[in-house]
Motif scaffolding. Structure first.
Motif, mmCIF file in Angstrom:
data_model
loop_
_atom_site.group_PDB
_atom_site.id
_atom_site.type_symbol
_atom_site.label_atom_id
_atom_site.label_comp_id
_atom_site.label_asym_id
_atom_site.label_seq_id
_atom_site.Cartn_x
_atom_site.Cartn_y
_atom_site.Cartn_z
ATOM 1 N N VAL A 48 0.850 -1.202 0.000
ATOM 2 C CA VAL A 48 0.000 0.000 0.000
ATOM 3 C C VAL A 48 0.880 1.245 0.000
ATOM 4 C CG1 VAL A 48 -1.722 1.317 1.265
ATOM 5 C CG2 VAL A 48 -1.882 -1.176 1.191
ATOM 6 N N ALA A 49 1.918 1.254 0.833
ATOM 7 C CA ALA A 49 2.803 2.413 0.924
ATOM 8 C C ALA A 49 3.497 2.688 -0.409
ATOM 9 C CB ALA A 49 3.839 2.202 2.030
ATOM 10 N N VAL A 50 3.864 1.633 -1.131
ATOM 11 C CA VAL A 50 4.482 1.803 -2.447
ATOM 12 C C VAL A 50 3.534 2.538 -3.382
ATOM 13 C CG1 VAL A 50 5.194 0.566 -4.532
ATOM 14 C CG2 VAL A 50 6.080 -0.144 -2.305
ATOM 15 N N LEU A 51 2.262 2.112 -3.403
ATOM 16 C CA LEU A 51 1.295 2.758 -4.289
ATOM 17 C C LEU A 51 0.975 4.174 -3.836
ATOM 18 C CD1 LEU A 51 1.108 -0.066 -5.502
ATOM 19 C CD2 LEU A 51 -1.365 0.253 -5.686
ATOM 20 N N VAL A 52 1.017 4.424 -2.532
ATOM 21 C CA VAL A 52 0.837 5.789 -2.040
ATOM 22 C C VAL A 52 1.973 6.662 -2.529
ATOM 23 C CG1 VAL A 52 0.852 7.238 0.031
ATOM 24 C CG2 VAL A 52 -0.557 5.169 -0.031
ATOM 25 N N ARG A 53 3.219 6.159 -2.444
ATOM 26 C CA ARG A 53 4.367 6.923 -2.904
ATOM 27 C C ARG A 53 4.277 7.203 -4.398
ATOM 28 N NH1 ARG A 53 6.107 9.577 0.872
ATOM 29 N NH2 ARG A 53 7.682 10.224 -0.629
ATOM 30 N N GLN A 54 3.687 6.278 -5.159
ATOM 31 C CA GLN A 54 3.568 6.440 -6.604
ATOM 32 C C GLN A 54 2.390 7.319 -7.000
ATOM 33 O OE1 GLN A 54 3.286 2.402 -8.067
ATOM 34 N NE2 GLN A 54 5.493 2.098 -8.040
ATOM 35 N N GLY A 55 1.536 7.652 -6.044
ATOM 36 C CA GLY A 55 0.371 8.473 -6.345
ATOM 37 C C GLY A 55 -0.837 7.691 -6.810
ATOM 38 N N ASP A 56 -0.791 6.350 -6.713
ATOM 39 C CA ASP A 56 -1.915 5.533 -7.150
ATOM 40 C C ASP A 56 -2.965 5.345 -6.062
ATOM 41 O OD1 ASP A 56 -0.841 5.053 -9.720
ATOM 42 O OD2 ASP A 56 0.480 3.514 -8.891
ATOM 43 N N LEU A 57 -2.593 5.580 -4.809
ATOM 44 C CA LEU A 57 -3.519 5.496 -3.686
ATOM 45 C C LEU A 57 -3.297 6.685 -2.772
ATOM 46 C CD1 LEU A 57 -3.443 1.703 -2.638
ATOM 47 C CD2 LEU A 57 -5.420 2.962 -3.521
ATOM 48 N N GLY A 135 -10.089 -5.993 7.258
ATOM 49 C CA GLY A 135 -9.595 -4.717 6.743
ATOM 50 C C GLY A 135 -8.400 -4.906 5.827
ATOM 51 N N TYR A 136 -7.551 -5.890 6.140
ATOM 52 C CA TYR A 136 -6.394 -6.136 5.285
ATOM 53 C C TYR A 136 -6.759 -6.907 4.022
ATOM 54 C CZ TYR A 136 -2.724 -3.770 7.765
ATOM 55 O OH TYR A 136 -1.925 -2.773 8.281
ATOM 56 N N LEU A 142 -7.640 -3.191 -2.690
ATOM 57 C CA LEU A 142 -7.368 -1.813 -3.098
ATOM 58 C C LEU A 142 -6.050 -1.721 -3.859
ATOM 59 C CD1 LEU A 142 -8.499 0.056 0.135
ATOM 60 C CD2 LEU A 142 -9.545 0.266 -2.123
ATOM 61 N N VAL A 143 -5.028 -2.447 -3.392
ATOM 62 C CA VAL A 143 -3.746 -2.468 -4.101
ATOM 63 C C VAL A 143 -3.932 -2.994 -5.517
ATOM 64 C CG1 VAL A 143 -1.499 -3.615 -4.214
ATOM 65 C CG2 VAL A 143 -2.280 -2.630 -2.064
ATOM 66 N N GLU A 144 -4.677 -4.095 -5.647
ATOM 67 C CA GLU A 144 -4.822 -4.720 -6.955
ATOM 68 C C GLU A 144 -5.671 -3.871 -7.897
ATOM 69 O OE1 GLU A 144 -5.994 -8.811 -6.498
ATOM 70 O OE2 GLU A 144 -3.983 -9.344 -5.780
ATOM 71 N N ARG A 145 -6.699 -3.239 -7.381
ATOM 72 C CA ARG A 145 -7.572 -2.452 -8.251
ATOM 73 C C ARG A 145 -6.933 -1.113 -8.617
ATOM 74 N NH1 ARG A 145 -13.715 -3.908 -5.977
ATOM 75 N NH2 ARG A 145 -13.255 -6.151 -5.705
ATOM 76 N N ALA A 146 -6.211 -0.514 -7.686
ATOM 77 C CA ALA A 146 -5.539 0.752 -7.982
ATOM 78 C C ALA A 146 -4.312 0.536 -8.862
ATOM 79 C CB ALA A 146 -5.134 1.450 -6.684
ATOM 80 N N GLY A 147 -3.602 -0.572 -8.621
ATOM 81 C CA GLY A 147 -2.381 -0.834 -9.372
ATOM 82 C C GLY A 147 -2.604 -1.579 -10.670
ATOM 83 N N GLY A 148 -3.775 -2.189 -10.822
ATOM 84 C CA GLY A 148 -4.082 -2.889 -12.058
ATOM 85 C C GLY A 148 -3.349 -4.203 -12.242
#
Length: 315
Positions: A48-57, A135-136, A142-148
């Motif tokens: 999740v943090a990786v995608l947050v850093r990338q702006g995807d979440l 929740g996890y 969320l990771v899979e849907r935001a990151g594709g």
């Protein structure tokens, strides 16, 4: 070695400035693949943090934006509520139904389906801290849907490959466990775990690499800083949980750790910046306290001043 031969065995090691040390003959089993259960939540949070850093979440994202199958009452839940276990999602009621055999396949989709039938939340988001595996599940989706792409690919590219964790993977079947598993019997619940982190399979050696990375910032200082951020309740009360890891008492330099409990196998992963030590314990038992007590001792947390970790063997 046959699966039953490992009952009661403990595989433990620690790493500090002097290098890596394995207790007794633990290095012989340091590459045995096991289900690390909830210890994998640390890895999910890092994805999740990786995608947050990338702006995807975005931590403030309303989760129903990407998970519309959740009920209307879930509208106030934000991503950061899931990270820090303050979402108020029903957890035990959902997990009990799954493990009681009410579902034929125990998958993320199953969990989301069960959540959609819940008439109300356990609590209002942000008002209480309550450990929440469901929740996890939502975070993984969320990771899979935001990151594709599957979370397994995100973890492989951004976490496992950079850290040399060649024996670690997410597993959701087919089959009860990855084909690399030779000494870990397929215990209850009899189906692959949902991808909550509970579906991560790894080794003591790989998880010590993970603990070291959480200690040294090997994945980058900004990502490490994110993963160490504590959660807060709505009234700004700090809670003892960061991104996928519990925060242990320690003043300005607390330790971070997460246990994992699977029938017959207990995992404990800890990093203690104050002592400069990271440690991992995998104990083939149902006694979760045994793994935690040893892990904290090896990391120098809650030890008497001047005492040394249990004698080990460097490798």
């Amino acid at each position: 070695m046959a699966a039953d031969d490992k009952r009661g065995r403990v595989v433990a090691g620690y790493a500090n400035a002097a290098g890596v040390t394995w207790l007794d003959d633990a290095a012989e089993d340091a590459d045995t693949v096991v289900c690390i259960a909830s210890a994998g939540k640390w890895i999910v949070a890092a994805c999740v943090a990786v995608l947050v850093r990338q702006g995807d979440l975005d931590p403030s994202l309303p989760v129903r934006t990407l998970l519309p199958e959740l009920p209307d009452w879930a509208a106030p839940i934000r991503l950061h509520h899931l990270i820090h276990h303050t979402s108020g999602l029903p957890d035990r009621a959902v997990m009990d139904r799954g493990f009681a055999g009410e579902v034929s396949e125990w998958t993320n989709e199953t969990v989301l389906g069960l959540l959609s039938t819940m008439p109300e939340p356990q609590a209002e988001p942000g008002t209480e801290f309550s450990y929440c595996t469901t929740g996890y599940v939502c975070l993984t989706e969320l990771v899979e849907r935001a990151g594709g792409r599957p979370i397994a690919e995100v973890a492989q590219q951004h976490l496992f490959t950079p850290l040399g964790m060649a024996s670690t993977q997410f597993w959701k079947g087919p089959g009860l466990h990855p084909p690399t598993v030779t000494a870990h019997p397929p215990w209850h619940p009899g189906v692959p775990a949902p991808q909550t982190g509970d579906g991560v399979w790894s080794t003591a050696r790989d998880m010590l690499r993970w603990a070291e990375a959480m200690q040294t910032g090997a994945l980058g200082p900004r990502l490490t800083a994110t993963l160490r951020q504590p959660g807060k309740l709505r009234d700004n009360t700090m809670i003892p949980y960061a991104w996928g890891a519990s925060i242990l008492p320690g003043g300005e330099t607390p330790a971070y750790a997460h246990p994992g409990s699977w029938p017959g196998c207990q995992t404990y992963v800890i990093t203690a910046p104050a002592t400069g030590t990271a440690a991992v314990v995998i104990a083939y038992t149902d006694d979760s306290q045994k793994a935690e007590t040893l892990g904290r001792k090896l990391a120098g947390v809650d030890q008497d001043p001047g005492s040394d970790p249990s004698p080990g063997r460097s490798s």
